[in-house]
Scaffold this motif. Structure first.
Motif, PDB file in Angstrom:
ATOM      1  N   HIS A  58      43.695  36.124  38.866  1.00 50.73           N
ATOM      2  CA  HIS A  58      42.789  35.136  39.460  1.00 50.73           C
ATOM      3  C   HIS A  58      42.619  33.926  38.555  1.00 50.73           C
ATOM      4  O   HIS A  58      42.228  32.850  39.013  1.00 50.73           O
ATOM      5  CB  HIS A  58      41.413  35.760  39.702  1.00 50.73           C
ATOM      6  CG  HIS A  58      41.392  36.749  40.811  1.00 50.73           C
ATOM      7  ND1 HIS A  58      40.279  37.510  41.103  1.00 50.73           N
ATOM      8  CD2 HIS A  58      42.334  37.126  41.711  1.00 50.73           C
ATOM      9  CE1 HIS A  58      40.543  38.303  42.133  1.00 50.73           C
ATOM     10  NE2 HIS A  58      41.776  38.089  42.514  1.00 50.73           N
ATOM     11  N   THR A  59      42.870  34.104  37.264  1.00 46.54           N
ATOM     12  CA  THR A  59      42.653  33.041  36.282  1.00 46.54           C
ATOM     13  C   THR A  59      43.833  32.081  36.159  1.00 46.54           C
ATOM     14  O   THR A  59      43.737  31.103  35.412  1.00 46.54           O
ATOM     15  CB  THR A  59      42.403  33.665  34.903  1.00 46.54           C
ATOM     16  OG1 THR A  59      43.550  34.461  34.541  1.00 46.54           O
ATOM     17  CG2 THR A  59      41.170  34.540  34.907  1.00 46.54           C
ATOM     18  N   ARG A  63      39.840  28.091  35.218  1.00 46.95           N
ATOM     19  CA  ARG A  63      38.498  28.624  35.393  1.00 46.95           C
ATOM     20  C   ARG A  63      37.813  28.033  36.620  1.00 46.95           C
ATOM     21  O   ARG A  63      37.870  26.831  36.863  1.00 46.95           O
ATOM     22  CB  ARG A  63      37.672  28.316  34.144  1.00 46.95           C
ATOM     23  CG  ARG A  63      36.281  28.927  34.140  1.00 46.95           C
ATOM     24  CD  ARG A  63      35.653  28.765  32.768  1.00 46.95           C
ATOM     25  NE  ARG A  63      34.356  29.424  32.680  1.00 46.95           N
ATOM     26  CZ  ARG A  63      33.853  29.910  31.561  1.00 46.95           C
ATOM     27  NH1 ARG A  63      34.551  29.817  30.436  1.00 46.95           N
ATOM     28  NH2 ARG A  63      32.675  30.483  31.548  1.00 46.95           N
ATOM     29  N   THR A  64      37.147  28.898  37.389  1.00 45.04           N
ATOM     30  CA  THR A  64      36.384  28.477  38.563  1.00 45.04           C
ATOM     31  C   THR A  64      35.043  29.209  38.532  1.00 45.04           C
ATOM     32  O   THR A  64      34.822  30.099  37.708  1.00 45.04           O
ATOM     33  CB  THR A  64      37.113  28.824  39.870  1.00 45.04           C
ATOM     34  OG1 THR A  64      37.189  30.256  39.995  1.00 45.04           O
ATOM     35  CG2 THR A  64      38.521  28.243  39.897  1.00 45.04           C
ATOM     36  N   ALA A  65      34.176  28.857  39.463  1.00 40.58           N
ATOM     37  CA  ALA A  65      32.891  29.560  39.549  1.00 40.58           C
ATOM     38  C   ALA A  65      33.104  31.034  39.863  1.00 40.58           C
ATOM     39  O   ALA A  65      32.357  31.893  39.387  1.00 40.58           O
ATOM     40  CB  ALA A  65      32.017  28.901  40.620  1.00 40.58           C
ATOM     41  N   SER A  69      33.645  34.856  34.829  1.00 38.29           N
ATOM     42  CA  SER A  69      33.371  36.028  33.988  1.00 38.29           C
ATOM     43  C   SER A  69      34.628  36.543  33.294  1.00 38.29           C
ATOM     44  O   SER A  69      34.534  37.184  32.244  1.00 38.29           O
ATOM     45  CB  SER A  69      32.758  37.158  34.832  1.00 38.29           C
ATOM     46  OG  SER A  69      31.512  36.774  35.344  1.00 38.29           O
ATOM     47  N   MET A  70      35.807  36.258  33.867  1.00 37.72           N
ATOM     48  CA  MET A  70      37.065  36.725  33.261  1.00 37.72           C
ATOM     49  C   MET A  70      37.396  35.963  31.977  1.00 37.72           C
ATOM     50  O   MET A  70      38.324  36.340  31.258  1.00 37.72           O
ATOM     51  CB  MET A  70      38.203  36.569  34.267  1.00 37.72           C
ATOM     52  CG  MET A  70      38.319  37.712  35.248  1.00 37.72           C
ATOM     53  SD  MET A  70      39.256  39.113  34.594  1.00 37.72           S
ATOM     54  CE  MET A  70      40.915  38.627  35.044  1.00 37.72           C
ATOM     55  N   PHE A  71      36.662  34.900  31.696  1.00 37.91           N
ATOM     56  CA  PHE A  71      36.907  34.117  30.491  1.00 37.91           C
ATOM     57  C   PHE A  71      35.990  34.540  29.335  1.00 37.91           C
ATOM     58  O   PHE A  71      35.840  33.815  28.368  1.00 37.91           O
ATOM     59  CB  PHE A  71      36.754  32.628  30.795  1.00 37.91           C
ATOM     60  CG  PHE A  71      37.912  32.065  31.577  1.00 37.91           C
ATOM     61  CD1 PHE A  71      38.939  31.393  30.940  1.00 37.91           C
ATOM     62  CD2 PHE A  71      37.989  32.227  32.958  1.00 37.91           C
ATOM     63  CE1 PHE A  71      40.013  30.875  31.656  1.00 37.91           C
ATOM     64  CE2 PHE A  71      39.053  31.719  33.689  1.00 37.91           C
ATOM     65  CZ  PHE A  71      40.075  31.046  33.041  1.00 37.91           C
ATOM     66  N   ALA A  99      41.009  34.256  28.779  1.00 34.84           N
ATOM     67  CA  ALA A  99      40.896  35.057  30.007  1.00 34.84           C
ATOM     68  C   ALA A  99      41.696  36.349  29.944  1.00 34.84           C
ATOM     69  O   ALA A  99      42.807  36.390  29.408  1.00 34.84           O
ATOM     70  CB  ALA A  99      41.351  34.233  31.196  1.00 34.84           C
ATOM     71  N   GLY A 100      41.126  37.387  30.511  1.00 32.79           N
ATOM     72  CA  GLY A 100      41.830  38.661  30.649  1.00 32.79           C
ATOM     73  C   GLY A 100      40.899  39.723  31.189  1.00 32.79           C
ATOM     74  O   GLY A 100      39.678  39.639  31.047  1.00 32.79           O
ATOM     75  N   GLY A 101      41.486  40.733  31.817  1.00 35.51           N
ATOM     76  CA  GLY A 101      40.664  41.816  32.334  1.00 35.51           C
ATOM     77  C   GLY A 101      41.494  42.999  32.775  1.00 35.51           C
ATOM     78  O   GLY A 101      42.698  42.880  33.019  1.00 35.51           O
ATOM     79  N   CYS A 102      40.844  44.146  32.861  1.00 36.76           N
ATOM     80  CA  CYS A 102      41.468  45.386  33.296  1.00 36.76           C
ATOM     81  C   CYS A 102      40.851  45.798  34.634  1.00 36.76           C
ATOM     82  O   CYS A 102      39.654  46.112  34.699  1.00 36.76           O
ATOM     83  CB  CYS A 102      41.274  46.493  32.267  1.00 36.76           C
ATOM     84  SG  CYS A 102      42.106  46.182  30.695  1.00 36.76           S
TER      85      CYS A 102
END
Length: 240
Positions: A58-59, A63-65, A69-71, A99-102
């Protein structure tokens, strides 16, 4: 001083994701406390131009609204609504600003099953089997009663244990529900090595779903793991 969970999730998502397998995610709200042993996780990176560009994330376009949170910072939740149908949960990785996420794709409900089953059965004709209560990212969020109001919430470090399932079961038995919602994680203090299957991510379209991104990690032969579905790579149209 950072705790072991913050240290783990300060790494890139592809590095952190395999270490989350076997960990136990605990979600508590006034209704119930539910614990989920993680069996399938996917890693997602950052925008184009970053050190880990990921066209499946998504990133990727910045960055968007919606994806803020992923940032970061790490050890927080990124909860999004997808396809107009369900929510999905990511555990945020990387230092603040990166940015990153699991994505938590699947797990086994090891405590609080009555509440998870009630939530999952609310809009179904038949009840799902035990192994299917939290199989698939939408079912994970539904079993844990997570939605966009949880986006950006901190993820508590609940400790490390040679048996995180037992530790979570004790916590749930002693505290069946809390006045204010929270989410936490028990990390496994492993004596042995888990058998982990690594593949391309499931259902991700385009380049992000190819073998160039082998960022899906799952426990081998675990019945709670979702079926692997490789997305078709979109072909460019050519003019004749």
């Amino acid at each position: 001083m950072s705790n072991p969970l913050e240290e783990l999730l300060s790494a890139t998502a592809p590095a952190a994701a395999p270490a989350l397998l076997g960990a136990v995610l605990v979600r508590s709200d006034p209704e119930a406390t539910v614990a989920l042993r993680l069996s399938e996780v996917e890693a997602y990176g950052g925008p184009t131009g970053s050190d880990l560009p990921d066209p499946g994330a998504h990133t990727y376009r910045g960055r968007t609204a919606r994806n803020a949170s992923m940032f970061g910072p790490p050890a927080h939740l990124y909860v999004y609504f997808t396809y107009g149908l369900h929510h999905a949960l990511n555990l945020v990785c990387r230092p603040d600003g990166q940015a990153g996420g699991c994505l938590i794709r699947s797990g086994e409900v090891v405590a609080g099953e009555d509440a998870a089953r009630r939530r999952r059965s609310a809009h179904r004709i038949t009840e799902p089997p035990h192994a299917g209560l939290a199989r698939g990212p939408g079912n994970v969020a539904q079993a844990l009663a997570l939605d966009r109001s949880d986006d950006g919430a901190p993820l508590r470090y609940l400790g490390s244990s040679p048996d995180p399932v037992l530790a979570a079961q004790r916590l749930v038995a002693e505290n069946p529900g809390y006045p204010k919602p929270w989410t936490g994680l028990y990390l496994p203090d492993r004596a042995g090595q888990l058998n982990i299957v690594t593949t391309a991510r499931t259902g991700v379209s385009g380049e992000g779903g190819t073998d160039a991104f082998p960022w899906r990690f799952a426990l081998e032969h675990d019945p709670t793991v979702s079926a692997y579905r490789k997305a078709a790579v979109k072909k460019r149209r050519t003019r004749s």
